[in-house]
Every structure is written in structure tokens, then in C-alpha cells.
Design an enzyme around this catalytic site. Structure first.
Site, short mmCIF file in Angstrom:
data_model
loop_
_atom_site.label_atom_id
_atom_site.label_comp_id
_atom_site.label_asym_id
_atom_site.label_seq_id
_atom_site.Cartn_x
_atom_site.Cartn_y
_atom_site.Cartn_z
N GLY A 91 -41.37 -10.41 -20.59
CA GLY A 91 -42.11 -9.31 -21.18
C GLY A 91 -43.31 -9.79 -21.97
O GLY A 91 -44.38 -9.16 -21.97
N GLN A 110 -38.90 -1.58 -25.73
CA GLN A 110 -37.73 -1.00 -26.39
C GLN A 110 -37.32 0.35 -25.81
O GLN A 110 -36.17 0.76 -25.94
CB GLN A 110 -37.97 -0.85 -27.89
CG GLN A 110 -37.92 -2.14 -28.66
CD GLN A 110 -36.56 -2.81 -28.63
OE1 GLN A 110 -35.53 -2.18 -28.39
NE2 GLN A 110 -36.54 -4.10 -28.87
N ALA A 117 -37.00 -7.00 -19.02
CA ALA A 117 -35.71 -6.58 -18.45
C ALA A 117 -34.53 -6.80 -19.37
O ALA A 117 -33.58 -6.02 -19.37
CB ALA A 117 -35.49 -7.32 -17.12
N CYS A 133 -35.78 -12.99 -46.66
CA CYS A 133 -34.68 -13.87 -47.04
C CYS A 133 -34.02 -14.51 -45.83
O CYS A 133 -33.20 -15.41 -45.98
CB CYS A 133 -33.63 -13.09 -47.83
SG CYS A 133 -34.26 -12.18 -49.24
#
Length: 461
Positions: free
Chosen positions: A69, A177, A195, A320
């Protein structure tokens, strides 16, 4: 062990596994050859392209498969910019794009191009009017994700695409997404996806370029994939990717509704079960399987380790948990609390019982981390002490600067100030976020003579 990080990589879909194994036997030959094995491989490749194009909503000859991607994003951006270099060199992106888009944008700027980042609101969405205002006659390309990978907010792609059309600017959509949940609406010009985000194998991306979009592939010429993705196709993985995309799409409506109900439960219950939590992202226009929240007074790295010890795999955008010591660019652009950040993204098939157990475990885990860090208890009443205090938190990472602020705010009278000295970048987000959550006034910041930054807070409550 419940895996709650599907936004990073979804588990391999059973259909993908079946297709992968089958095509290892049938799809090993060169699809560019005319002998029997090559023709068989070409049939598999053509069928995979047709299936993927149908899911994307484009013509098969508009879609190519790439090695990832990220490669699809980079090839799409570089090719579109090169194809429109006579128009101009401006690239417009949202401030919350995936790092693959932002890295390509940085490379474009470093090579002499210009870059405009469109800001987002606290929900993580761009304003269509603001995006449209960033487009000018010299804009070669605009980029907008379909949905955010960290907080799940769905972007107004159709509206932005219309603004881009009116300005004569092609729009590249990173649909990594969202593509498994449905096609991207609107008149986009280019689209990239990956994918492994929908349950296909890793190492397969796709890039769609609409007919009529000026596009000049960059790099050495190659005969494969219309010259837009060099190298021998990983045909078994491509077949598995296309088969799994078709399968997840068939399941998307029912499974999306089921997961949305589970995520709604997390969004509603976490603030009730855990004090001092901010749930971030748009509560309505969002992906069905993803929720992100941040916890005050919590070290994100320790929190993730403790959840892992309890059997839950989650991710975080907190500084963090980052080697860069800075919060994720998404949380920073949104201006929301970053410390103790947790992203829960449920894979298909997640049982309700796993979510309930997560909700049972989370309060104790957060309380334990806060206790070890010395987080403050309930706020006290008005004090009659000094009208101003200085807290030196230089050299201390999040969430310590906010913890130290919370410990002493009750020692100044109403109207008094506390100045926090900190050199942790997270403080720039987390101290204003703490003020908003606690009903205090964030006065502002200024350079500290001892290094770092001085953050000034006035006590109002």
C-alpha cells in the site's frame, strides 16, 4: 488472546488462505507468456484485477497491483505530480494523512515543490471549505484519506472531491482503512489501498488511476502493470488479496453493524469505568470497528505492556510508546490528549465476551499504572498559599509533567498560576488538554530560560 489491532494489520481471512494455497499450485508461471502455464496465470491475474476493480468502483484497466500500500501511495503521488508538472508544483494534503502520504509530501517539498497541509478539528476531520481554499491554479495534486487510521474518523471525501473537480485538481484517496467496509464515494481521481488491512496477505497494494488523469510513472520503465508497478507480480498473493476483498465486502454490512455496537459499548463504558479519560475521534462519522481513547496520568508504554500481560493486543499513538518522544502527528493535529493513548480496532469475528473482558480488565490496569507513577487523587478545595508556583519537569517524559501539575494546582488560590517547565513535546498537547478536562485556564507558553518551554496554567476550579 484477543487481538485488537486490526487497523495495523487484520488477521488473514479464511478465503485469502484458501485462495493463496490454491494459486500457489496454479499461478506460479509468468502471466506475460503465451504457453499453457502462462495463459493460466494470466487468467488468474485478470480475474483478480476484475474483482478488485469491482470492489473499488473503477475499470479493470484503471487498476494495477503494487508490492504494498505504501508503494501504491508513493507511485500515485509521484506519477500524478509528474503528469501535471506544467500546471504547478503544489501538493495539498490533510494534516492527518498516513505517514506514507506525508513522507512522499516531504520528499516533494525537499525536491523543490511546495506543500500545503490543511488542518483538522478536534474530531480529526477536515472542513471542506478549508480544503477548497487551499487549492489554487498551481495545485498539481490533492490527497485526502477516506478514514483515519488512528482515530477512525471518516473524511468528507465526496464533498472534497467535488471541490477538487471545480478547481481542476485531481484527488488521490488513501483508502487503506476503509476499502474493506465499502467503496469510496465521490469523484476521486486516484485511489490507493493495502490488502493486509482487510485480511489479505501482506505485500499487495493496489493503485487505481482514472482515465483522463494525467499520470507519468516515475523510475525506470517496466512492461508490467501498465508500467506503473515494476517487477514480477506476486500472483498467489494478488489472487488471495482480491478474493478476500470480495469476501469481506460480502460480510461488511452485517459484521460492520455488529462491531459498531461493540465499539459503541467501549466508547460509552470506558469513561464511566475509568476516571479522567478522553475518547477521541468523531463519534458518528467513523469506521465501525475502531475506537481511540487517552487516559490522564498514564504512561502509554506501560499501559500497553500491562494490557498485553492481560492478553490484549492494542496499539497507541502516545509519545510514551514512541522512540521519537513526540505524540503521533494525528493526535497533535487534532489537539487532543495524547498520554495514555489506546487504539482498539476489532477484527471481524471478535466475540462480545472479549470486549466485556477488556472492559473488566481496563480499570484495574489503568489504576495500577497511575498508582506506580504517583498520580494525584481527587482535587482539593481552594488554597490560601502562594499566588504562583513553578514546577520543574525538565528531562521528564509524559505523563510526569501533567502529574506534577495536577499535584500542585490545589496549592495556589483561585486565580493563581502554576508554571510547568518541560522539554517533552507531549506537554504541548497534554497540558492544554488537562486544563480543558479539569476546568482550568491554559494561559499559554513561552521559552524557558533553563531550556524547554514554560507552560502557564491559571486555577479556576
Amino acid at each position: 488472546m484477543p487481538y485488537f489491532d486490526a487497523a495495523s494489520s487484520a488477521p488473514l481471512h479464511p478465503v485469502a488462505r484458501q485462495a493463496l494455497l490454491a494459486s500457489l499450485d496454479e499461478g506460479w508461471a509468468d502471466p506475460a507468456r503465451l504457453y499453457r502455464e502462462g495463459r493460466r496465470a494470466r487468467l488468474l491475474l485478470d480475474a483478480a484485477r476484475e474483482a478488485a476493480a469491482e470492489a473499488v468502483g473503477c475499470r479493470p484497466d484503471e487498476l494495477v497491483f503494487t508490492p504494498s500500500g505504501t508503494r501504491a501511495v508513493h507511485s500515485g503521488i509521484s506519477g500524478a505530480l509528474a503528469g501535471r508538472r506544467r500546471v504547478g508544483a503544489r501538493l495539498v494534503v490533510s494534516a492527518v494523512e498516513h505517514s506514507s502520504v506525508l513522507h512522499a509530501a516531504e520528499a516533494h517539498a525537499a525536491a523543490g515543490g511546495s506543500l500545503t497541509e490543511v488542518p483538522v478539528g478536534r474530531s480529526g476531520a477536515v472542513e471542506t471549505a478549508a480544503f477548497a481554499a487551499a487549492l489554487d491554479e498551481g495545485t498539481a495534486l490533492a490527497c485526502l484519506q477516506s478514514a483515519n487510521h488512528e482515530v477512525g474518523t471518516v473524511q468528507p471525501v465526496a464533498e472534497v472531491a467535488e471541490a477538487c473537480r471545480a478547481a481542476g485538481v485531481p484527488l488521490l484517496v488513501d483508502a487503506a482503512q476503509s476499502l474493506g467496509w465499502g467503496p469510496v464515494e465521490g469523484g476521486w481521481s486516484l485511489l490507493a489501498a493495502s490488502a493486509h488491512k482487510w485480511g489479505g496477505p501482506a505485500g499487495v497494494g493496489l493503485l487505481a488511476v482514472r482515465k483522463g488523469v494525467r499520470f507519468a510513472p516515475q523510475g525506470p520503465a517496466d512492461e508490467r502493470e501498465s508500467g506503473r508497478a515494476a517487477g514480477f507480480e506476486n500472483l498467489p498473493a494478488i489472487v488471495a488479496a482480491a478474493a478476500s476483498l470480495r469476501a469481506v465486502r460480502a460480510e461488511a454490512e452485517a459484521e460492520g453493524a455488529r462491531l459498531r455496537a461493540l465499539v459503541d459499548r467501549i466508547r460509552g463504558r470506558v469513561p464511566e469505568l475509568v476516571p479522567d479519560v478522553e475518547v477521541v475521534g468523531d463519534p458518528v462519522r467513523r469506521l465501525p470497528h475502531l475506537v481511540t481513547f487517552s487516559c490522564l496520568y498514564v504512561d502509554g508504554e506501560t499501559l500497553l505492556h500491562e494490557l498485553d500481560r492481560e492478553g490484549f493486543s492494542v496499539s497507541s499513538g502516545s509519545s510514551c510508546t514512541s522512540s521519537t518522544l513526540t505524540p503521533s502527528h494525528v493526535l497533535r493535529a487534532m489537539g487532543v490528549l495524547s498520554e495514555g493513548n489506546v487504539r482498539v480496532s476489532l477484527p471481524a469475528g471478535t466475540p462480545e465476551g472479549d470486549v466485556e473482558r477488556f472492559l473488566d480488565v481496563l480499570p484495574g490496569v489503568v489504576a495500577g499504572v497511575r498508582e506506580r507513577l504517583g498520580a494525584p487523587g481527587p482535587a482539593t478545595g481552594a488554597a490560601a498559599g502562594s499566588g504562583s508556583l513553578v514546577v520543574d519537569a525538565l528531562g521528564r517524559r509524559c505523563p510526569i509533567p501533567v502529574i506534577e501539575l495536577a499535584k500542585v494546582i490545589g496549592e495556589v488560590p483561585l486565580g493563581g498560576t502554576v508554571t510547568v517547565l518541560a522539554d517533552d513535546e507531549a506537554a504541548r498537547l497534554d497540558i492544554p488538554a488537562w486544563c480543558e478536562m479539569r476546568g482550568q485556564e491554559y494561559v499559554g507558553e513561552e521559552p524557558s530560560p533553563n531550556g524547554g518551554t514554560a507552560y502557564v496554567v491559571r486555577r479556576l476550579a
